[in-house]
Design a protein around this motif. Structure first.
Motif, PDB file in Angstrom:
ATOM      1  N   UNK A  11      38.778  32.137  21.865  1.00 37.51           N
ATOM      2  CA  UNK A  11      38.013  30.890  21.939  1.00 37.51           C
ATOM      3  C   UNK A  11      37.685  30.535  23.377  1.00 37.51           C
ATOM      4  N   UNK A  52      51.069  37.537  25.219  1.00 34.92           N
ATOM      5  CA  UNK A  52      52.020  36.632  24.581  1.00 34.92           C
ATOM      6  C   UNK A  52      51.634  35.163  24.751  1.00 34.92           C
ATOM      7  N   UNK A  53      50.850  34.875  25.788  1.00 36.56           N
ATOM      8  CA  UNK A  53      50.479  33.467  26.006  1.00 36.56           C
ATOM      9  C   UNK A  53      49.115  33.120  25.448  1.00 36.56           C
ATOM     10  N   UNK A  55      46.882  31.813  22.934  1.00 39.18           N
ATOM     11  CA  UNK A  55      47.203  31.027  21.747  1.00 39.18           C
ATOM     12  C   UNK A  55      46.527  31.556  20.491  1.00 39.18           C
ATOM     13  N   UNK A  56      45.509  32.365  20.641  1.00 44.41           N
ATOM     14  CA  UNK A  56      44.790  32.874  19.478  1.00 44.41           C
ATOM     15  C   UNK A  56      45.227  34.285  19.114  1.00 44.41           C
ATOM     16  N   UNK A  57      46.239  34.805  19.788  1.00 45.71           N
ATOM     17  CA  UNK A  57      46.727  36.169  19.502  1.00 45.71           C
ATOM     18  C   UNK A  57      45.561  37.153  19.549  1.00 45.71           C
ATOM     19  N   UNK A  60      45.428  42.483  22.660  1.00 42.37           N
ATOM     20  CA  UNK A  60      46.385  43.541  22.332  1.00 42.37           C
ATOM     21  C   UNK A  60      46.488  44.490  23.503  1.00 42.37           C
TER      22      UNK A  60
ATOM     23  N   UNK B  18      59.536  34.174  22.445  1.00 46.08           N
ATOM     24  CA  UNK B  18      58.971  34.242  23.802  1.00 46.08           C
ATOM     25  C   UNK B  18      60.087  34.196  24.845  1.00 46.08           C
ATOM     26  N   UNK B  44      53.492  33.308  13.456  1.00 45.19           N
ATOM     27  CA  UNK B  44      52.803  32.234  14.145  1.00 45.19           C
ATOM     28  C   UNK B  44      52.454  31.124  13.155  1.00 45.19           C
ATOM     29  N   UNK B  51      43.585  29.930   8.998  1.00 42.44           N
ATOM     30  CA  UNK B  51      43.127  31.173   8.354  1.00 42.44           C
ATOM     31  C   UNK B  51      43.955  31.566   7.133  1.00 42.44           C
ATOM     32  N   UNK B  57      43.040  35.245   6.045  1.00 37.64           N
ATOM     33  CA  UNK B  57      44.013  36.172   6.626  1.00 37.64           C
ATOM     34  C   UNK B  57      45.147  36.421   5.650  1.00 37.64           C
ATOM     35  N   UNK B  61      48.837  39.411   9.187  1.00 33.48           N
ATOM     36  CA  UNK B  61      48.094  39.123  10.421  1.00 33.48           C
ATOM     37  C   UNK B  61      48.738  38.059  11.285  1.00 33.48           C
ATOM     38  N   UNK B  64      54.089  37.446  15.175  1.00 26.91           N
ATOM     39  CA  UNK B  64      54.028  37.077  16.590  1.00 26.91           C
ATOM     40  C   UNK B  64      54.205  38.271  17.519  1.00 26.91           C
ATOM     41  N   UNK B  66      54.048  42.941  17.623  1.00 22.97           N
ATOM     42  CA  UNK B  66      53.852  44.190  16.888  1.00 22.97           C
ATOM     43  C   UNK B  66      55.213  44.862  16.717  1.00 22.97           C
ATOM     44  N   UNK B 294      52.240  24.312  20.452  1.00 25.67           N
ATOM     45  CA  UNK B 294      52.409  25.765  20.575  1.00 25.67           C
ATOM     46  C   UNK B 294      52.661  26.175  22.014  1.00 25.67           C
ATOM     47  N   UNK B 295      51.789  25.742  22.905  1.00 25.53           N
ATOM     48  CA  UNK B 295      51.876  26.185  24.295  1.00 25.53           C
ATOM     49  C   UNK B 295      53.191  25.748  24.938  1.00 25.53           C
ATOM     50  N   UNK B 298      55.975  28.137  24.081  1.00 28.65           N
ATOM     51  CA  UNK B 298      55.879  29.374  24.867  1.00 28.65           C
ATOM     52  C   UNK B 298      56.404  29.145  26.286  1.00 28.65           C
ATOM     53  N   UNK B 299      55.896  28.106  26.932  1.00 31.17           N
ATOM     54  CA  UNK B 299      56.235  27.864  28.334  1.00 31.17           C
ATOM     55  C   UNK B 299      57.698  27.458  28.493  1.00 31.17           C
ATOM     56  N   UNK B 325      45.672  22.523  20.909  1.00 31.63           N
ATOM     57  CA  UNK B 325      44.358  22.666  20.282  1.00 31.63           C
ATOM     58  C   UNK B 325      44.510  22.410  18.798  1.00 31.63           C
ATOM     59  N   UNK B 327      41.923  23.243  15.168  1.00 25.11           N
ATOM     60  CA  UNK B 327      40.625  23.705  14.653  1.00 25.11           C
ATOM     61  C   UNK B 327      40.382  23.032  13.314  1.00 25.11           C
TER      62      UNK B 327
END
Ligand SMILES: Cc1cc2nc3c(=O)[nH]c(=O)nc-3n(C[C@H](O)[C@H](O)[C@H](O)COP(=O)(O)OP(=O)(O)OC[C@H]3O[C@@H](n4cnc5c(N)ncnc54)[C@H](O)[C@@H]3O)c2cc1C
Ligand code: SF4
Lengths: 63, 403
Positions: A11, A52-53, A55-57, A60, B18, B44, B51, B57, B61, B64, B66, B294-295, B298-299, B325, B327
């Motif tokens: 995005x 990893x950061x 937000x929309x994954x 890769x 994370x 996630x 989605x 999805x 999918x 978080x 692989x 979310x952010x 992570x932080x 964010x 959507x």
């Protein structure tokens, strides 16, 4: 190492650009450009962090 | 620097994973245990209301990480296991009732949904926090639900309602405040968000509460505080969350709407906390806060992980500018900063009518926040200004330079 971005997910919030501006750039047209799709192995930790950061994954890191 | 052979992370979701990734990236080679009470590999949550709920999805999918990456972390990963107690002086955590030692412990147990009292046991009434919740609501939407009521027009409620409309069902979105998200966005911008719902065909009812969810074993209708009765066979309740701290009772940690930490995310010697469960004084705002974005997970996950590896002298405060964010329909909404409902608001590009704009918030000569609708790049630019502590006039000047 190859950087692959899923542009359907991205995005253009430029979080990756703050982490690695030499690899990711969101331009004035609001699109993300990958400036270097095959960064050197020494950049792996930084690329992992960008993935990893995101937000929309959308990023890769492929071997 | 403290010597550590083992770190245990409780909560195998965003902040916890994370944190684990950060420790390995920073070169931690000791034993790293990640414990989570959900059976799933870390996934996630944002797609659960977007989605995944829309059916766009599949479950695979939303992971978080692989599988190769997870394996590379060399974790002692315990899924489907719950931490039940913590003993800070003894440095042990009880997992499924068995005490295990740790050198460093990171608490990332997140939060769960608040429920509407009296709705327990009524089929068709849901909350949305976990993958299992998401699948249950998606399946209800897919398999013949005819009328949907969503209680609470915060981000998650608004997203669920918008996604449900996408199934072509009539949806009523009920909000107690006069303007959706008015307390965060202020009434001016909140009105625009309300307008987007109405444009898309939402039956939005603001300024009303829910008096009763009716139905004996299945939900049949919802009675609102203005007397209206809305038929529904699917009700989703999005009225906020409570932090998961019950397991810390008797641990000696201060628990008060979350695990109370110091500025550096330390809750007790060798114990840190991060994500939705953590409360800490953010020195940037001089305010004790708990952030459910979310952010931040992570932080703060990364910060709290690194904190475990530092001495008190080396440790640094965690002082982010909060950012999230959401959507809804085809609109991407983002906000950075910490506005108050009565801050001054100025639209610096686009317009409310286009549903595409950037608005900045200010108070006492300072920039306090930025909100964007379909303006992600711009929000991040102003977030940079917020991080620098920019003044209101600097922000206006920056806006002029952009046009
Ligand atoms: C539907 C939905 C949509 C969202 N959308 C957005 C969005 O668009 N933008 C945004 O910024 N944020 C969004 N969020 C918020 C974001 O997902 C959260 O802030 C984030 O998940 C917090 O991560 P966490 O790791 O702190 O906690 P959580 O994700 O809550 O994870 C905590 C984990 O710990 C486990 N746990 C709890 N207690 C124990 C115990 N005693 N032992 C073992 N395990 C335990 C829990 O089961 C859970 O798996 C959304 C959240 C939801 C639910
Ligand atoms: S961080 Fe993710 S969503 Fe943001 S610009 Fe980069 S790839 Fe796109």
């Amino acid at each position: 190492m190859r950087i692959v971005v899923d542009y359907d997910l991205c995005e253009s919030n430029a979080i990756c650009m703050q982490i690695a501006p030499d690899v990711f750039e969101v331009r004035d047209d609001d699109f993300l450009y990958v400036l270097n799709e095959t960064p050197g192995e020494d950049r792996r930790a930084v690329m992992d962090e960008a993935a990893q950061r995101c937000p929309k994954q959308a990023i890769r890191v492929e071997d | 620097m403290p010597v550590r052979d083992s770190v245990t992370i409780v909560g195998a979701s965003l902040a916890g994973l994370r944190a684990a990734e950060t420790l390995r990236r920073d070169g931690f080679e000791g034993r790293l245990t990640l414990i989570g009470d959900e059976p799933h590999v870390p996934y996630d949550r944002p797609p659960l209301s977007k989605q995944l709920l829309a059916g766009d999805w599949d479950v695979d999918r939303i992971s978080l990480s692989q599988p190769e990456r997870m394996a590379g972390l060399d974790l002692d990963l315990r899924l489907g296991q719950r931490a039940t107690a913590l003993d800070v002086p003894a440095h042990t955590v009880d997992i499924e009732g068995v005490a295990e030692g740790y050198d460093g412990l990171l608490i990332a147990t997140g939060a769960r949904c608040r429920t509407l009292p009296g709705t327990e046991g009524i089929a068709g009434v849901h909350t949305l926090r976990t993958l299992d919740d998401g699948i249950a609501i998606r399946d209800a939407l897919r398999s013949g639900s005819r009328r949907v009521v969503v209680v609470g027009a915060g981000f998650i409620g608004a997203e669920v309602a918008a996604t449900a409309l996408g199934y072509g069902l009539p949806v009523t979105l009920v909000e107690a405040l006069p303007v959706p998200m008015g307390r965060v966005l202020g009434d001016t911008v909140g009105d625009v968000v309300a307008g987007v719902h109405v444009d898309n065909g939402m039956d939005l009812r603001c300024g009303v509460g829910v008096d009763e969810v009716c139905g004996t074993d299945r939900v049949e209708s919802v009675r609102l505080s203005d007397g209206a009765v809305v038929e529904a066979d699917l009700v989703v309740v999005g009225i906020g969350v409570v932090p998961n701290t019950e397991w810390l009772q008797g641990s000696g940690l201060t628990v008060d709407d979350g695990v109370l930490c110091d500025e550096t995310c330390l809750a007790a010697p060798d114990v840190t906390a991060a994500g939705d469960v953590a409360r800490w004084p953010n020195p940037r705002y001089g305010e004790v806060m708990r952030v459910e974005h979310w952010d931040n997970a992570v932080e703060q996950g990364a910060h709290a992980a690194r904190r475990l590896m530092l001495s008190d002298e080396e440790a640094e405060p965690f002082s982010p500018v909060p950012w999230f964010w959401s959507d809804q329909y085809d609109r991407k909404v983002q906000m950075a900063g910490r506005p108050r409902a009565d801050d001054e608001v100025s639209v610096v590009d686009g317009s409310f009518e286009e549903r595409r704009f950037t608005a900045i918030y200010g108070r006492d000569g300072r920039l306090t926040a930025v909100f964007g609708m379909n303006r992600p790049r711009q929000v991040m630019q102003y977030r940079g200004l917020l991080e620098r502590g920019a003044s209101w006039s600097e922000a206006l000047e920056f806006a002029r330079d952009q046009t």
